[in-house]
Motif scaffolding. Structure first.
Motif, mmCIF file in Angstrom:
data_model
loop_
_atom_site.group_PDB
_atom_site.id
_atom_site.type_symbol
_atom_site.label_atom_id
_atom_site.label_comp_id
_atom_site.label_asym_id
_atom_site.label_seq_id
_atom_site.Cartn_x
_atom_site.Cartn_y
_atom_site.Cartn_z
ATOM 1 N N THR A 122 0.790 -1.310 0.234
ATOM 2 C CA THR A 122 -0.139 0.032 -0.162
ATOM 3 C C THR A 122 0.930 1.360 0.060
ATOM 4 O OG1 THR A 122 -0.047 -0.233 2.410
ATOM 5 C CG2 THR A 122 -2.050 -1.182 1.198
ATOM 6 N N THR A 123 2.014 1.266 0.693
ATOM 7 C CA THR A 123 2.914 2.534 0.514
ATOM 8 C C THR A 123 3.920 2.440 -0.098
ATOM 9 O OG1 THR A 123 4.199 1.497 2.735
ATOM 10 C CG2 THR A 123 2.167 2.709 3.105
ATOM 11 N N GLY A 124 4.426 1.094 -0.679
ATOM 12 C CA GLY A 124 5.618 1.244 -1.518
ATOM 13 C C GLY A 124 6.827 1.245 -0.549
ATOM 14 N N ALA A 125 6.853 1.201 0.636
ATOM 15 C CA ALA A 125 8.028 1.302 1.748
ATOM 16 C C ALA A 125 8.511 0.045 2.382
ATOM 17 C CB ALA A 125 7.639 2.402 2.414
ATOM 18 N N ILE A 126 9.526 0.053 2.899
ATOM 19 C CA ILE A 126 10.177 -1.324 3.661
ATOM 20 C C ILE A 126 10.513 -0.660 4.852
ATOM 21 C CG2 ILE A 126 12.558 -0.905 2.982
ATOM 22 C CD1 ILE A 126 12.458 -4.006 2.697
ATOM 23 N N THR A 127 10.172 -1.489 5.905
ATOM 24 C CA THR A 127 10.470 -0.995 7.433
ATOM 25 C C THR A 127 11.903 -1.542 7.839
ATOM 26 O OG1 THR A 127 7.929 -1.134 7.814
ATOM 27 C CG2 THR A 127 9.626 -1.333 9.636
ATOM 28 N N LEU A 128 12.597 -0.711 8.627
ATOM 29 C CA LEU A 128 13.756 -0.996 9.231
ATOM 30 C C LEU A 128 13.509 -0.653 10.775
ATOM 31 C CD1 LEU A 128 14.488 -0.114 6.028
ATOM 32 C CD2 LEU A 128 16.803 0.465 7.108
ATOM 33 N N ARG A 129 14.472 -1.502 11.443
ATOM 34 C CA ARG A 129 14.313 -1.408 12.902
ATOM 35 C C ARG A 129 15.755 -0.870 13.450
ATOM 36 N NH1 ARG A 129 13.319 -6.629 16.219
ATOM 37 N NH2 ARG A 129 15.650 -6.798 15.951
ATOM 38 N N ALA A 130 15.765 0.110 14.104
ATOM 39 C CA ALA A 130 17.027 0.751 15.077
ATOM 40 C C ALA A 130 16.742 0.396 16.507
ATOM 41 C CB ALA A 130 17.521 1.775 14.640
ATOM 42 N N THR A 131 17.661 -0.164 17.257
ATOM 43 C CA THR A 131 17.589 -0.490 18.497
ATOM 44 C C THR A 131 18.524 0.411 19.412
ATOM 45 O OG1 THR A 131 17.344 -3.045 17.974
ATOM 46 C CG2 THR A 131 17.871 -2.360 20.125
ATOM 47 N N PHE A 132 17.803 0.894 20.552
ATOM 48 C CA PHE A 132 18.623 1.798 21.329
ATOM 49 C C PHE A 132 18.542 1.621 22.554
ATOM 50 C CE2 PHE A 132 17.202 4.215 17.655
ATOM 51 C CZ PHE A 132 18.087 5.293 17.509
ATOM 52 N N PRO A 133 19.693 1.314 23.369
ATOM 53 C CA PRO A 133 19.684 1.416 24.715
ATOM 54 C C PRO A 133 19.087 2.186 25.597
ATOM 55 C CG PRO A 133 21.744 2.318 24.277
ATOM 56 C CD PRO A 133 21.237 2.051 23.122
ATOM 57 N N ASN A 134 18.093 1.708 26.753
ATOM 58 C CA ASN A 134 17.294 2.587 27.478
ATOM 59 C C ASN A 134 17.392 2.258 29.042
ATOM 60 O OD1 ASN A 134 15.444 4.612 27.736
ATOM 61 N ND2 ASN A 134 13.645 3.189 27.755
#
Length: 403
Positions: free
Chosen positions: A286-298
């Motif tokens: 539907t959006t023509g986009a691909i999802t990426l994930r970035a991990t941050f310490p918290n």
């Protein structure tokens, strides 16, 4: 007396000038004309000085640059779980408050256990009855076995007794399962935290009737010792993104990705850098986009599930053209610079910007290496105006070339 004067030696007659006014006019006009000529000369020199201001110029060169692109991001905890009841009953106790931090295994809610304890007692009673039936069947077998051996009774009765014993054994297994199920339901009356994290809202209060089929959960529990920031790249951006880094597979490229920064909703940078560690397996149709994930310490719990922000992703550019933002002017949604020709005349030149690197613009086209542009004082320049170029200070040129 005659007005003519006779000079005897030459016999020349000199007529006196009876109208001295024209001579006076000439005497007065000549100084005025001289003053005018001097004044005009001064004005011309002043005009030439104004028309050719002394301005710093910079010669464009190719350099390496890193641009940062912003992508909206949605933040989630490492584990986000819905706490739901597994059984129906009255909510007897609520042991936690909204927003509290809980540890794994800590008791959160208590559902009235009396009905489920009675179910367990009933299941245990059925188990005892089944075990007694099994013993009775065994006794019958023990009684008939010698009688059959002595041919006092037929073996039919012994076979029937053995079948009854098998039925009793099956009943034991069935009632054991009922006991185990009753024990599980009784344990479900105590709702415990599956992970450590922060408690969300508590829509159900003490005394409420709860059920496994409820639309709303009892609460949400978020483990945010580290958080995931999800963002999307368009197909074009993703192709360019992959081309920047070494590696034959996406897994190899992920290992070579640099750290990314997170800009919070108030435009302040998050204190820790993150690492891209996941790329979705397919594009969203539907959006023509691909999802990426970035991990941050918290570790301090600064970020919570549901936070939003922006991922700053750095992209390396080789042999790029950089121009200071202060050397540009924007007019009607277009950006211009003033280039300097060989005769020191300026031309307003449109440029195409593809990104930013610090305080500089990364230029796609419009200017080329070797072109000279005016660095400052461009707000008063006009097309075709002549300037006196002054080379940019070494410090300025060094800052631009190091970006």
């Amino acid at each position: 007396m005659n007005s003519e004067t006779i000079i005897p030696k030459t016999n020349t007659i000199i007529k006196p000038n009876l109208n001295p006014i024209p001579i006076m006019k000439k005497v007065i006009l000549l100084p005025l004309i001289a003053l005018l000529l001097i004044s005009c000369g001064d004005k011309q020199q002043t005009s030439e000085a104004v028309a050719a201001p002394l301005l710093p110029v910079f010669s464009i060169q190719n350099t390496n640059a890193v641009t940062e692109v912003e992508y909206p991001a949605a933040i989630q905890g490492a584990v986000d779980v819905e706490i739901r009841p597994q059984i129906s009953g009255n909510l007897e106790r609520v042991y936690v408050d909204e927003g509290a931090y809980v540890t794994k295994g800590q008791t959160l809610f208590k559902i009235n256990e009396r009905p489920f304890r009675e179910q367990l007692n009933n299941a245990l009673a059925n188990l005892h009855a089944a075990e007694a039936a099994f013993i009775n069947a065994q006794l019958e077998i023990d009684k008939l076995t010698p009688l059959v051996q002595n041919k006092v009774v037929s073996d039919y009765q012994l076979k029937t007794a053995k079948a009854s014993q098998k039925i009793a054994a099956a009943n034991i297994e069935q009632t054991k399962a009922m006991v185990a199920s009753a024990r599980i339901n009784l344990e479900y009356t105590t709702v415990k935290a599956p992970v450590s994290g922060y408690i969300g809202r508590l829509p159900k209060k003490q005394g409420s009737l709860v059920s496994a089929s409820d639309i709303e959960p009892l609460t949400n529990l978020s483990d945010v010792h580290e958080v995931f920031a999800y963002f999307s790249l368009s197909e074009t951006d993703f192709i360019n993104f992959k081309a920047q880094y070494a590696g034959s597979t996406l897994g190899d490229k992920i290992k070579n990705l640099p750290a990314v920064s997170l800009i919070l909703a108030d435009n302040t940078p998050y204190t820790h850098l993150g690492k891209i560690d996941m790329i979705d397996g397919q594009f969203d149709k539907t959006t023509g986009a691909i999802t990426l994930r970035a991990t941050f310490p918290n570790k301090n719990g600064t970020l919570r599930s549901g936070n939003t922000g922006k991922i700053h992703l750095g992209i390396q550019h080789d042999d790029a053209i950089l121009i200071p933002q202060s050397a540009t002017v924007e007019m009607q949604d277009k950006v211009f610079v003033f280039t300097v020709s060989k005769d020191n005349k300026v031309t307003k030149t449109p440029i195409n910007i593809i990104g930013k690197s610090g305080t500089n613009y990364l230029i796609k086209d419009g200017v080329q290496p070797g072109d000279q542009i005016v660095l400052s004082g461009i707000d008063k320049l006009q097309e075709g105006q002549k300037i006196q170029p002054e080379k940019a200070k070494p410090a300025v040129a060094e800052i631009i070339n190091k970006k």
